[in-house]
Scaffold this motif. Structure first.
Motif, PDB file in Angstrom:
ATOM      1  N   ALA A  61       0.536 -12.514  -4.078  1.00 29.44           N
ATOM      2  CA  ALA A  61       1.886 -11.966  -3.970  1.00 29.44           C
ATOM      3  C   ALA A  61       1.922 -10.533  -4.510  1.00 29.44           C
ATOM      4  O   ALA A  61       2.508  -9.640  -3.895  1.00 29.44           O
ATOM      5  N   ILE A  62       1.244 -10.312  -5.655  1.00 29.30           N
ATOM      6  CA  ILE A  62       1.210  -8.964  -6.243  1.00 29.30           C
ATOM      7  C   ILE A  62       0.466  -7.997  -5.320  1.00 29.30           C
ATOM      8  O   ILE A  62       0.867  -6.851  -5.134  1.00 29.30           O
ATOM      9  N   ASP A  63      -0.606  -8.492  -4.693  1.00 31.59           N
ATOM     10  CA  ASP A  63      -1.349  -7.692  -3.714  1.00 31.59           C
ATOM     11  C   ASP A  63      -0.458  -7.293  -2.547  1.00 31.59           C
ATOM     12  O   ASP A  63      -0.473  -6.152  -2.083  1.00 31.59           O
ATOM     13  N   LEU A  64       0.315  -8.266  -2.087  1.00 28.91           N
ATOM     14  CA  LEU A  64       1.185  -8.051  -0.935  1.00 28.91           C
ATOM     15  C   LEU A  64       2.265  -7.011  -1.258  1.00 28.91           C
ATOM     16  O   LEU A  64       2.524  -6.099  -0.465  1.00 28.91           O
ATOM     17  N   ILE A  65       2.865  -7.142  -2.438  1.00 31.43           N
ATOM     18  CA  ILE A  65       3.892  -6.173  -2.857  1.00 31.43           C
ATOM     19  C   ILE A  65       3.273  -4.782  -2.941  1.00 31.43           C
ATOM     20  O   ILE A  65       3.861  -3.786  -2.521  1.00 31.43           O
ATOM     21  N   ASP A  66       2.035  -4.722  -3.469  1.00 32.08           N
ATOM     22  CA  ASP A  66       1.343  -3.445  -3.590  1.00 32.08           C
ATOM     23  C   ASP A  66       1.105  -2.830  -2.214  1.00 32.08           C
ATOM     24  O   ASP A  66       1.311  -1.634  -2.000  1.00 32.08           O
ATOM     25  N   LYS A  67       0.703  -3.688  -1.277  1.00 29.17           N
ATOM     26  CA  LYS A  67       0.437  -3.226   0.096  1.00 29.17           C
ATOM     27  C   LYS A  67       1.729  -2.687   0.726  1.00 29.17           C
ATOM     28  O   LYS A  67       1.730  -1.619   1.339  1.00 29.17           O
ATOM     29  N   ILE A  68       2.831  -3.440   0.534  1.00 27.27           N
ATOM     30  CA  ILE A  68       4.115  -3.004   1.083  1.00 27.27           C
ATOM     31  C   ILE A  68       4.494  -1.653   0.483  1.00 27.27           C
ATOM     32  O   ILE A  68       4.909  -0.730   1.190  1.00 27.27           O
ATOM     33  N   SER A  69       4.309  -1.535  -0.845  1.00 28.50           N
ATOM     34  CA  SER A  69       4.681  -0.299  -1.529  1.00 28.50           C
ATOM     35  C   SER A  69       3.857   0.884  -1.015  1.00 28.50           C
ATOM     36  O   SER A  69       4.384   1.956  -0.746  1.00 28.50           O
ATOM     37  N   ARG A  70       2.551   0.674  -0.844  1.00 28.16           N
ATOM     38  CA  ARG A  70       1.690   1.782  -0.438  1.00 28.16           C
ATOM     39  C   ARG A  70       1.848   2.142   1.024  1.00 28.16           C
ATOM     40  O   ARG A  70       1.823   3.311   1.388  1.00 28.16           O
ATOM     41  N   THR A  71       2.044   1.120   1.896  1.00 25.72           N
ATOM     42  CA  THR A  71       2.079   1.431   3.328  1.00 25.72           C
ATOM     43  C   THR A  71       3.454   1.885   3.802  1.00 25.72           C
ATOM     44  O   THR A  71       3.552   2.638   4.760  1.00 25.72           O
ATOM     45  N   THR A  72       4.524   1.436   3.136  1.00 24.67           N
ATOM     46  CA  THR A  72       5.856   1.796   3.625  1.00 24.67           C
ATOM     47  C   THR A  72       6.467   2.947   2.849  1.00 24.67           C
ATOM     48  O   THR A  72       7.417   3.575   3.329  1.00 24.67           O
ATOM     49  N   GLY A  73       5.965   3.201   1.631  1.00 27.91           N
ATOM     50  CA  GLY A  73       6.554   4.259   0.819  1.00 27.91           C
ATOM     51  C   GLY A  73       7.941   3.921   0.301  1.00 27.91           C
ATOM     52  O   GLY A  73       8.664   4.785  -0.199  1.00 27.91           O
ATOM     53  N   LYS A  74       8.348   2.654   0.456  1.00 31.41           N
ATOM     54  CA  LYS A  74       9.657   2.253  -0.061  1.00 31.41           C
ATOM     55  C   LYS A  74       9.624   2.224  -1.586  1.00 31.41           C
ATOM     56  O   LYS A  74       8.561   2.080  -2.192  1.00 31.41           O
ATOM     57  N   THR A  75      10.782   2.332  -2.190  1.00 24.94           N
ATOM     58  CA  THR A  75      10.890   2.221  -3.641  1.00 24.94           C
ATOM     59  C   THR A  75      10.854   0.736  -3.999  1.00 24.94           C
ATOM     60  O   THR A  75      11.577  -0.055  -3.392  1.00 24.94           O
ATOM     61  N   VAL A  76       9.997   0.374  -4.946  1.00 19.58           N
ATOM     62  CA  VAL A  76       9.820  -1.045  -5.261  1.00 19.58           C
ATOM     63  C   VAL A  76      10.108  -1.308  -6.741  1.00 19.58           C
ATOM     64  O   VAL A  76       9.565  -0.632  -7.615  1.00 19.58           O
ATOM     65  N   LEU A  77      10.980  -2.272  -6.995  1.00 18.87           N
ATOM     66  CA  LEU A  77      11.231  -2.723  -8.367  1.00 18.87           C
ATOM     67  C   LEU A  77      10.779  -4.165  -8.477  1.00 18.87           C
ATOM     68  O   LEU A  77      11.184  -5.003  -7.676  1.00 18.87           O
ATOM     69  N   ILE A  78       9.937  -4.446  -9.453  1.00 17.40           N
ATOM     70  CA  ILE A  78       9.464  -5.815  -9.672  1.00 17.40           C
ATOM     71  C   ILE A  78       9.951  -6.268 -11.044  1.00 17.40           C
ATOM     72  O   ILE A  78       9.664  -5.612 -12.052  1.00 17.40           O
TER      73      ILE A  78
END
Ligand SMILES: Nc1ncnc2c1ncn2[C@@H]1O[C@H](COP(=O)(O)OP(=O)(O)OP(=O)(O)O)[C@@H](O)[C@H]1O
Ligand SMILES: [Mg+2]
Length: 306
Positions: free
Chosen positions: A183-200
């Motif tokens: 799950a953490i990998d997936l969030i990281d991938k989303i953050s890096r590929t989409t450039g969206k702002t991510v709060l965990i």
């Protein structure tokens, strides 16, 4: 650069509570940042998230003072629907979030709501299902999935929305360590590929730090008690004071009398520079008079190359 989320002297009190739950919050998050929010149970982390996505004050009424803007909007004016165009949330308990009869319908829900043409819906659902690895589950009912699968479907649901901010509230709750890492990998991938702002939001700090974050914000009793990089935070005693479990290797090094410094990059044990701590740990190890390792096994010091 202008912050995408900005709290200024923000205080919030739930209507049903006597005292505020959030006190004098000052926090700026910039576009594309990945921020981890930690704090003990009941400290106000989810409340902070609810202020950002508009659930406060629309689903959870209360009074606020100070200022808050998210993507240029004031959530208490924009409403839940208005904020849903800007912020996607994956909640602690994913069960209540499913709307569709099948996984595919559920993921497509936001698009159907927005009157996107059918074939575009199909290709978009396919695309995000591929990213979160639920393509083989599209025809299943959301209720018949495992915890980890449900969570990936929720992630697909927020990814398909064209939102700028993604909020994950305790993404590791109910997941075993291996699934949690995914799950953490997936969030990281989303953050890096989409450039969206991510709060965990997460209290399992060591697991959450499995992939890099830009900053850690520590919440304690409704206040922000720290806002710094992981390397800086791990050198302080803030986590211990707030009752948050720090990574085990940090506790062990501190126990051996080491003063952790940020320049040794303590965020990941694999890449941390352990040389400055070698002498102290070896001395501690000798003094502790631990039994020698069993034949053929390495001692803890050898494993850590200390
Ligand atoms: N809807 C609500 N109405 C009234 N009070 C609430 C509401 N939600 C939370 N609270 C109160 O606000 C405080 C902070 O709760 P919150 O859910 O923000 O904590 P948290 O840091 O997310 O905790 P956890 O780690 O357990 O999820 C608690 O004392 C709680 O009782
Ligand atoms: Mg919470």
């Amino acid at each position: 650069m202008k912050p995408i989320i900005e709290f200024k002297d923000y205080t919030f009190k739930y209507r049903s509570q006597v005292d505020p739950t959030l006190y004098n919050i000052n926090l700026a998050v910039y576009p594309g940042e990945k921020v981890l929010i930690v704090g003990p149970s009941g400290s106000g982390k989810s409340t902070l998230a609810h202020c950002i996505n508009g659930l406060v004050p629309f689903s959870f009424p209360g009074e606020s003072t100070g200022e808050l803007q998210v993507g240029g909007e004031d959530p208490s004016r924009a409403g839940i629907f208005g904020m849903s165009k800007l912020v996607g949330t994956v909640l602690q308990d994913t069960d209540g979030q499913f709307i569709g009869l099948t996984v595919a319908e559920d993921i497509a829900f936001a698009l159907e709501n927005d009157c996107v043409p059918q074939d575009e819906i199909f290709s978009k659902v396919d695309e995000v299902a591929e990213i979160v690895d639920v393509k083989n589950l599209l025809k299943h009912a959301p209720t018949e999935l495992s915890g980890g699968q449900k969570q990936r479907v929720s992630m697909a649901g927020v990814m398909i929305d064209d939102v700028d901010v993604l909020l994950f509230d305790e993404p590791l709750a109910n997941l075993d360590p291996a699934t949690g890492k995914k799950a953490i990998d997936l969030i990281d991938k989303i953050s890096r590929t989409t450039g969206k702002t991510v709060l965990i939001i997460e209290h399992r700090l060591e697991d959450a730090l499995y992939r890099d974050v830009d900053r850690i914000v520590v919440v304690g009793e409704g206040r922000i008690v720290a806002d710094m990089t992981p390397d800086e935070l791990l050198c302080t005693d803030i986590l211990q004071k707030e009752g948050i479990r720090e990574p085990l290797y940090i506790t062990a090094l501190k126990h051996a009398g080491c003063q952790i410094t940020a320049d040794t990059r303590p965020q990941h044990i694999e890449t941390m520079d352990l040389a400055p701590y070698r002498e102290k740990v070896q001395a501690w190890y000798k003094e502790a008079q631990l039994p020698p390792p069993r034949p053929g096994k390495q001692s803890a010091l050898e494993v850590l190359d200390l």
